[in-house]
Design a protein around this motif. Structure first.
Motif, mmCIF file in Angstrom:
data_model
loop_
_atom_site.group_PDB
_atom_site.id
_atom_site.type_symbol
_atom_site.label_atom_id
_atom_site.label_comp_id
_atom_site.label_asym_id
_atom_site.label_seq_id
_atom_site.Cartn_x
_atom_site.Cartn_y
_atom_site.Cartn_z
ATOM 1 N N ILE A 37 -5.406 3.119 -7.267
ATOM 2 C CA ILE A 37 -6.777 3.256 -6.785
ATOM 3 C C ILE A 37 -6.777 3.649 -5.312
ATOM 4 C CG2 ILE A 37 -8.953 2.017 -6.376
ATOM 5 C CD1 ILE A 37 -8.210 0.227 -8.767
ATOM 6 N N ILE A 38 -7.573 4.647 -4.967
ATOM 7 C CA ILE A 38 -7.624 5.136 -3.591
ATOM 8 C C ILE A 38 -8.313 4.110 -2.690
ATOM 9 C CG2 ILE A 38 -8.428 6.980 -2.067
ATOM 10 C CD1 ILE A 38 -8.430 8.841 -4.469
ATOM 11 N N LEU A 39 -7.663 3.766 -1.600
ATOM 12 C CA LEU A 39 -8.216 2.835 -0.621
ATOM 13 C C LEU A 39 -8.812 3.568 0.581
ATOM 14 C CD1 LEU A 39 -5.252 0.266 -0.536
ATOM 15 C CD2 LEU A 39 -7.350 0.112 -1.897
ATOM 16 N N ARG A 40 -8.136 4.628 0.982
ATOM 17 C CA ARG A 40 -8.574 5.387 2.148
ATOM 18 C C ARG A 40 -7.976 6.789 2.074
ATOM 19 N NH1 ARG A 40 -8.445 2.659 8.089
ATOM 20 N NH2 ARG A 40 -9.684 1.173 6.884
ATOM 21 N N ALA A 41 -8.698 7.767 2.625
ATOM 22 C CA ALA A 41 -8.215 9.144 2.646
ATOM 23 C C ALA A 41 -8.572 9.773 3.985
ATOM 24 C CB ALA A 41 -8.824 9.953 1.505
ATOM 25 N N LYS A 42 -7.690 10.626 4.475
ATOM 26 C CA LYS A 42 -7.903 11.236 5.783
ATOM 27 C C LYS A 42 -7.403 12.673 5.792
ATOM 28 C CE LYS A 42 -7.268 10.289 10.719
ATOM 29 N NZ LYS A 42 -6.725 9.303 11.711
ATOM 30 N N GLY A 43 -8.218 13.549 6.373
ATOM 31 C CA GLY A 43 -7.822 14.941 6.537
ATOM 32 C C GLY A 43 -7.853 15.316 8.008
ATOM 33 N N ASN A 44 -6.757 15.842 8.515
ATOM 34 C CA ASN A 44 -6.653 16.255 9.924
ATOM 35 C C ASN A 44 -6.512 17.766 10.005
ATOM 36 O OD1 ASN A 44 -6.730 13.598 10.650
ATOM 37 N ND2 ASN A 44 -4.580 13.440 11.210
ATOM 38 N N VAL A 45 -7.148 18.367 10.996
ATOM 39 C CA VAL A 45 -7.063 19.813 11.186
ATOM 40 C C VAL A 45 -6.718 20.114 12.640
ATOM 41 C CG1 VAL A 45 -9.550 19.992 11.620
ATOM 42 C CG2 VAL A 45 -8.258 22.020 10.910
ATOM 43 N N HIS A 46 -5.895 21.153 12.837
ATOM 44 C CA HIS A 46 -5.549 21.593 14.189
ATOM 45 C C HIS A 46 -5.550 23.115 14.223
ATOM 46 C CE1 HIS A 46 -3.904 17.454 14.457
ATOM 47 N NE2 HIS A 46 -4.248 17.576 15.730
ATOM 48 N N GLN A 47 -6.022 23.667 15.320
ATOM 49 C CA GLN A 47 -6.035 25.112 15.514
ATOM 50 C C GLN A 47 -4.716 25.518 16.174
ATOM 51 O OE1 GLN A 47 -9.062 26.942 14.770
ATOM 52 N NE2 GLN A 47 -7.740 28.748 14.844
ATOM 53 N N GLY A 54 -3.428 21.854 8.383
ATOM 54 C CA GLY A 54 -4.166 20.712 7.855
ATOM 55 C C GLY A 54 -3.210 19.678 7.297
ATOM 56 N N LYS A 55 -3.603 18.429 7.385
ATOM 57 C CA LYS A 55 -2.785 17.343 6.852
ATOM 58 C C LYS A 55 -3.644 16.441 5.984
ATOM 59 C CE LYS A 55 -1.356 16.912 11.071
ATOM 60 N NZ LYS A 55 -1.312 18.348 11.463
ATOM 61 N N HIS A 66 -4.953 21.139 2.081
ATOM 62 C CA HIS A 66 -5.538 22.478 2.037
ATOM 63 C C HIS A 66 -7.042 22.430 2.310
ATOM 64 C CE1 HIS A 66 -2.255 25.168 0.711
ATOM 65 N NE2 HIS A 66 -1.730 24.046 0.258
ATOM 66 N N PHE A 67 -7.693 21.365 1.910
ATOM 67 C CA PHE A 67 -9.109 21.170 2.227
ATOM 68 C C PHE A 67 -9.284 20.997 3.734
ATOM 69 C CE2 PHE A 67 -12.642 18.186 2.980
ATOM 70 C CZ PHE A 67 -13.700 18.878 2.398
ATOM 71 N N ALA A 68 -8.370 20.264 4.356
ATOM 72 C CA ALA A 68 -8.469 19.974 5.786
ATOM 73 C C ALA A 68 -8.334 21.222 6.643
ATOM 74 C CB ALA A 68 -7.403 18.948 6.181
ATOM 75 N N VAL A 120 0.853 -1.188 0.000
ATOM 76 C CA VAL A 120 0.000 0.000 0.000
ATOM 77 C C VAL A 120 0.888 1.237 0.000
ATOM 78 C CG1 VAL A 120 -1.713 1.324 1.301
ATOM 79 C CG2 VAL A 120 -1.876 -1.171 1.212
ATOM 80 N N CYS A 121 0.571 2.189 -0.858
ATOM 81 C CA CYS A 121 1.347 3.423 -0.962
ATOM 82 C C CYS A 121 0.591 4.559 -0.288
ATOM 83 C CB CYS A 121 1.601 3.768 -2.426
ATOM 84 S SG CYS A 121 2.612 2.557 -3.275
ATOM 85 N N LEU A 122 1.252 5.237 0.622
ATOM 86 C CA LEU A 122 0.658 6.350 1.351
ATOM 87 C C LEU A 122 1.307 7.654 0.917
ATOM 88 C CD1 LEU A 122 0.976 4.087 4.272
ATOM 89 C CD2 LEU A 122 -1.147 5.376 4.184
ATOM 90 N N TYR A 123 0.486 8.639 0.613
ATOM 91 C CA TYR A 123 0.965 9.955 0.186
ATOM 92 C C TYR A 123 0.535 10.983 1.223
ATOM 93 C CZ TYR A 123 1.863 7.707 -4.263
ATOM 94 O OH TYR A 123 2.336 6.868 -5.235
ATOM 95 N N THR A 124 1.471 11.777 1.703
ATOM 96 C CA THR A 124 1.192 12.719 2.779
ATOM 97 C C THR A 124 1.602 14.129 2.407
ATOM 98 O OG1 THR A 124 3.346 12.545 3.896
ATOM 99 C CG2 THR A 124 1.703 10.852 4.414
ATOM 100 N N ASP A 125 0.896 15.095 2.992
ATOM 101 C CA ASP A 125 1.282 16.495 2.829
ATOM 102 C C ASP A 125 0.648 17.306 3.948
ATOM 103 O OD1 ASP A 125 2.623 18.580 1.742
ATOM 104 O OD2 ASP A 125 1.277 18.908 0.049
ATOM 105 N N ALA A 126 1.168 18.506 4.175
ATOM 106 C CA ALA A 126 0.655 19.394 5.221
ATOM 107 C C ALA A 126 0.483 20.792 4.647
ATOM 108 C CB ALA A 126 1.613 19.418 6.412
ATOM 109 N N ALA A 127 -0.476 21.509 5.209
ATOM 110 C CA ALA A 127 -0.731 22.889 4.800
ATOM 111 C C ALA A 127 -0.877 23.752 6.049
ATOM 112 C CB ALA A 127 -1.992 22.968 3.946
ATOM 113 N N ILE A 128 -0.407 24.986 5.954
ATOM 114 C CA ILE A 128 -0.466 25.915 7.086
ATOM 115 C C ILE A 128 -1.142 27.204 6.635
ATOM 116 C CG2 ILE A 128 0.879 27.249 8.745
ATOM 117 C CD1 ILE A 128 3.076 25.140 8.494
#
Length: 237
Positions: free
Chosen positions: A106-116, A95-96, A202-204, A79-87
């Motif tokens: 093919i996308i198996l799973r997607a996750k968006g994390n947000v922190h204040q 956001g991550k 950036h969505f996160a 499984v290949c995981l692609y990560t990025d962060a936005a400020i």
């Protein structure tokens, strides 16, 4: 040989500036001191040489990254995981984005994390990688390749030492988590090969709570995934 060629290039550039100074004097009656002409020629040549060396270094880095990616060609069970962060400094949010894909892209799973909070680039990128490992562990995947466009963080993980003080604890967690996988490697990729997780990060930033999708994904995410699959081949690299 290189030094000899450099002298030739510098000499040619000086002659060229002398020729331009001569034309200005004849046609525009503009006078320029000889030492100023020589100095300008040398400065221009140094700028050109620095730019050329920078381009050569950039191409060498891309070649090394491409070779590393070719050496990491996955099998169907990876499984290949692609990560990025936005400020967002304006919103004081980070956001991550984490995307998990199979070897076909093919996308198996997607996750968006947000922190204040007001984060730093290296810390948020490192946290995105750690979150990707936690997601993989929760999903029960045993063979993974983690991709990030943050070169410095990937290099620190692969060196397993000399961590930046502000992310040392996070990267130590990463090293501990990787022990739980049969295969776990980390690759640096360019931003152009990491568009979908970049968009998700950036969505996160605008989210109120963390969000995660599995099997059922938003249309914009699917369209980005399809677009990348047409551009990158082999996809999971």
């Amino acid at each position: 040989m290189e030094q000899g060629q450099a002298r030739v290039n510098l000499t040619i550039n000086i002659f060229w500036h002398i020729w331009k100074a001569r034309n200005k004097r004849i046609f525009d009656s503009a006078h320029q001191e000889p030492h100023n002409t020589a100095q300008k020629a040398q400065e221009e040549w140094l700028e050109f040489e620095q730019e050329r060396e920078s381009e050569q270094e950039s191409r060498a880095t891309q070649n090394r990254s491409g070779q590393q990616a070719r050496n990491e060609q996955p099998r169907e069970d990876v499984v290949c995981l692609y990560t990025d962060a936005a400020i967002s400094a304006k919103m004081i949010r980070t956001g991550k984005g984490i995307i998990a894909r199979n070897w076909k892209g093919i996308i198996l799973r997607a996750k968006g994390n947000v922190h204040q909070r007001k984060g730093t680039a290296s810390m948020e990128e490192a946290l995105a990688i750690r979150n990707a490992l936690l997601m993989a562990k929760q999903a029960g995947w045993k063979k993974i390749i983690v991709h990030s466009d943050c070169k410095s963080v990937v290099e620190q993980i692969n060196r397993c030492s000399e961590y930046e003080y502000n992310i040392a604890t996070i990267l130590e967690d990463v090293q501990e988590l990787r022990k739980g996988f049969d295969r776990c490697s980390f690759l640096f990729i360019s931003r152009t090969a990491n568009v979908i997780s970049h968009a998700l990060a950036h969505f996160a930033v605008k989210l109120v709570h963390n969000i995660e999708w599995e099997n059922d994904f938003p249309i914009w995410l699917i369209e980005l995934g399809m677009k990348e699959m047409r551009v990158v081949s082999p996809f999971c690299n």
